[in-house]
Design a protein around this motif. Structure first.
Motif, short mmCIF file in Angstrom:
data_model
loop_
_atom_site.label_atom_id
_atom_site.label_comp_id
_atom_site.label_asym_id
_atom_site.label_seq_id
_atom_site.Cartn_x
_atom_site.Cartn_y
_atom_site.Cartn_z
N ARG A 11 -28.24 -28.66 -36.18
CA ARG A 11 -28.19 -28.41 -34.73
C ARG A 11 -26.82 -28.84 -34.18
O ARG A 11 -26.24 -28.14 -33.35
CB ARG A 11 -29.31 -29.16 -34.02
CG ARG A 11 -29.49 -28.70 -32.60
CD ARG A 11 -30.72 -29.28 -31.92
NE ARG A 11 -31.79 -29.55 -32.86
CZ ARG A 11 -32.59 -30.60 -32.81
NH1 ARG A 11 -32.49 -31.48 -31.86
NH2 ARG A 11 -33.53 -30.78 -33.71
N THR A 12 -26.29 -29.97 -34.67
CA THR A 12 -24.95 -30.41 -34.24
C THR A 12 -23.90 -29.40 -34.69
O THR A 12 -22.97 -29.08 -33.94
CB THR A 12 -24.64 -31.81 -34.79
OG1 THR A 12 -25.58 -32.73 -34.24
CG2 THR A 12 -23.23 -32.25 -34.43
N LEU A 13 -24.06 -28.86 -35.89
CA LEU A 13 -23.15 -27.81 -36.35
C LEU A 13 -23.18 -26.63 -35.40
O LEU A 13 -22.14 -26.12 -34.98
CB LEU A 13 -23.53 -27.36 -37.76
CG LEU A 13 -22.72 -26.19 -38.32
CD1 LEU A 13 -21.31 -26.63 -38.68
CD2 LEU A 13 -23.42 -25.58 -39.51
N SER A 14 -24.38 -26.22 -35.02
CA SER A 14 -24.55 -25.04 -34.17
C SER A 14 -24.00 -25.27 -32.76
O SER A 14 -23.32 -24.41 -32.20
CB SER A 14 -26.03 -24.68 -34.09
OG SER A 14 -26.24 -23.64 -33.18
N ILE A 15 -24.27 -26.43 -32.18
CA ILE A 15 -23.87 -26.71 -30.80
C ILE A 15 -22.38 -27.03 -30.69
O ILE A 15 -21.67 -26.49 -29.85
CB ILE A 15 -24.70 -27.87 -30.22
CG1 ILE A 15 -26.16 -27.43 -30.08
CG2 ILE A 15 -24.14 -28.34 -28.88
CD1 ILE A 15 -27.12 -28.58 -29.78
N SER A 41 -33.56 -24.87 -43.39
CA SER A 41 -33.88 -23.46 -43.59
C SER A 41 -32.66 -22.54 -43.53
O SER A 41 -32.80 -21.32 -43.55
CB SER A 41 -34.91 -23.02 -42.54
OG SER A 41 -34.35 -23.15 -41.25
N LEU A 42 -31.48 -23.11 -43.45
CA LEU A 42 -30.21 -22.38 -43.37
C LEU A 42 -30.06 -21.55 -42.10
O LEU A 42 -29.20 -20.68 -42.02
CB LEU A 42 -30.00 -21.49 -44.61
CG LEU A 42 -29.89 -22.24 -45.93
CD1 LEU A 42 -29.84 -21.27 -47.11
CD2 LEU A 42 -28.66 -23.14 -45.93
N GLU A 43 -30.86 -21.84 -41.08
CA GLU A 43 -30.77 -21.06 -39.84
C GLU A 43 -29.44 -21.27 -39.12
O GLU A 43 -28.88 -20.34 -38.55
CB GLU A 43 -31.94 -21.35 -38.91
CG GLU A 43 -31.93 -22.76 -38.33
CD GLU A 43 -33.11 -23.03 -37.42
OE1 GLU A 43 -33.16 -22.43 -36.33
OE2 GLU A 43 -33.95 -23.86 -37.80
N TYR A 44 -28.93 -22.49 -39.13
CA TYR A 44 -27.71 -22.78 -38.36
C TYR A 44 -26.47 -22.22 -39.05
O TYR A 44 -25.56 -21.72 -38.39
CB TYR A 44 -27.58 -24.28 -38.12
CG TYR A 44 -28.74 -24.81 -37.32
CD1 TYR A 44 -28.89 -24.50 -35.98
CD2 TYR A 44 -29.72 -25.61 -37.91
CE1 TYR A 44 -29.96 -24.97 -35.24
CE2 TYR A 44 -30.80 -26.09 -37.18
CZ TYR A 44 -30.91 -25.77 -35.85
OH TYR A 44 -31.97 -26.23 -35.12
N GLU A 110 -22.49 -38.89 -38.86
CA GLU A 110 -21.97 -38.72 -37.51
C GLU A 110 -23.06 -38.32 -36.51
O GLU A 110 -22.94 -38.60 -35.34
CB GLU A 110 -20.85 -37.68 -37.53
CG GLU A 110 -20.30 -37.43 -36.16
CD GLU A 110 -18.81 -37.43 -36.11
OE1 GLU A 110 -18.28 -36.79 -35.21
OE2 GLU A 110 -18.17 -38.07 -36.94
N GLY A 111 -24.06 -37.63 -36.94
CA GLY A 111 -25.13 -37.26 -36.01
C GLY A 111 -25.61 -35.86 -36.26
O GLY A 111 -25.33 -35.29 -37.30
#
Length: 174
Positions: A11-15, A41-44, A110-111
């Motif tokens: 989610r951090t990768l995506s945002i 699930s490899l969605e991001y 890192e988060g």
């Protein structure tokens, strides 16, 4: 630059779509930490595709998510890992795989907030480094996961001033 790897959640990768690099590091004198992304699930990683800014990441995913297609960017290395009973990646297995397959001995987590909370809940944190910046961006986040107790007065804790920021360093284990 002192760690072998730097880890974030999907989610951090995506945002944020971060680069996960050390801007002060000089490639000829020091090696860069290897970027690691948790993306069950490899969605991001699918969502970002070629627009991702991080280069050569290890993306930890479930064994079931391993693709048979070419939707994964070519510089991404997939690391299939076991999941726990709730369907999330087993962090212990992720750490074992990172160490055995990639030689990652030290890892900066890192988060984001969910990833940090899970590392604390599973007692997988040796050292805590909290930076309190002089500026707040957005609404901010809860600084500590529920139930985390840090003894700021202990001999294992130190405050460091870095310009206008303050950093707290605290060892979780002797």
């Amino acid at each position: 630059s002192i760690h072998d790897g730097i880890l974030i959640g999907g989610r951090t990768l995506s945002i944020d779509n971060p680069r996960l690099t050390n801007r002060l590091w000089k490639p000829e004198s020091c090696k860069s930490p290897r970027p690691v992304v948790l993306d069950t699930s490899l969605e991001y990683i699918h969502e970002l595709g070629e627009t991702k800014r991080v280069r050569n990441p290890i993306v930890c995913c479930s064994r079931e998510a391993m693709p048979s297609d070419a939707l994964i960017p070519p510089d991404v290395e997939l690391l299939p890992c076991r999941c726990d009973s709730s369907g999330h990646l087993s962090l212990v297995h992720v750490l074992e795989q990172l160490k055995s397959r990639h030689g990652i001995q030290t890892l900066m987590v890192e988060g984001g907030a969910s990833v940090l909370a899970t590392f604390f809940q599973e007692d997988l944190v040796d050292c805590l480094c909290i930076t309190i910046a002089s500026k707040l961006i957005g609404q901010g986040i809860t600084p500590f996961p529920h139930g985390l107790v840090v003894d700021f007065a202990s001999e294992a804790s130190r405050f460091v001033a870095l310009g206008q920021d303050v950093t707290l360093l605290s060892r979780r284990r002797p």
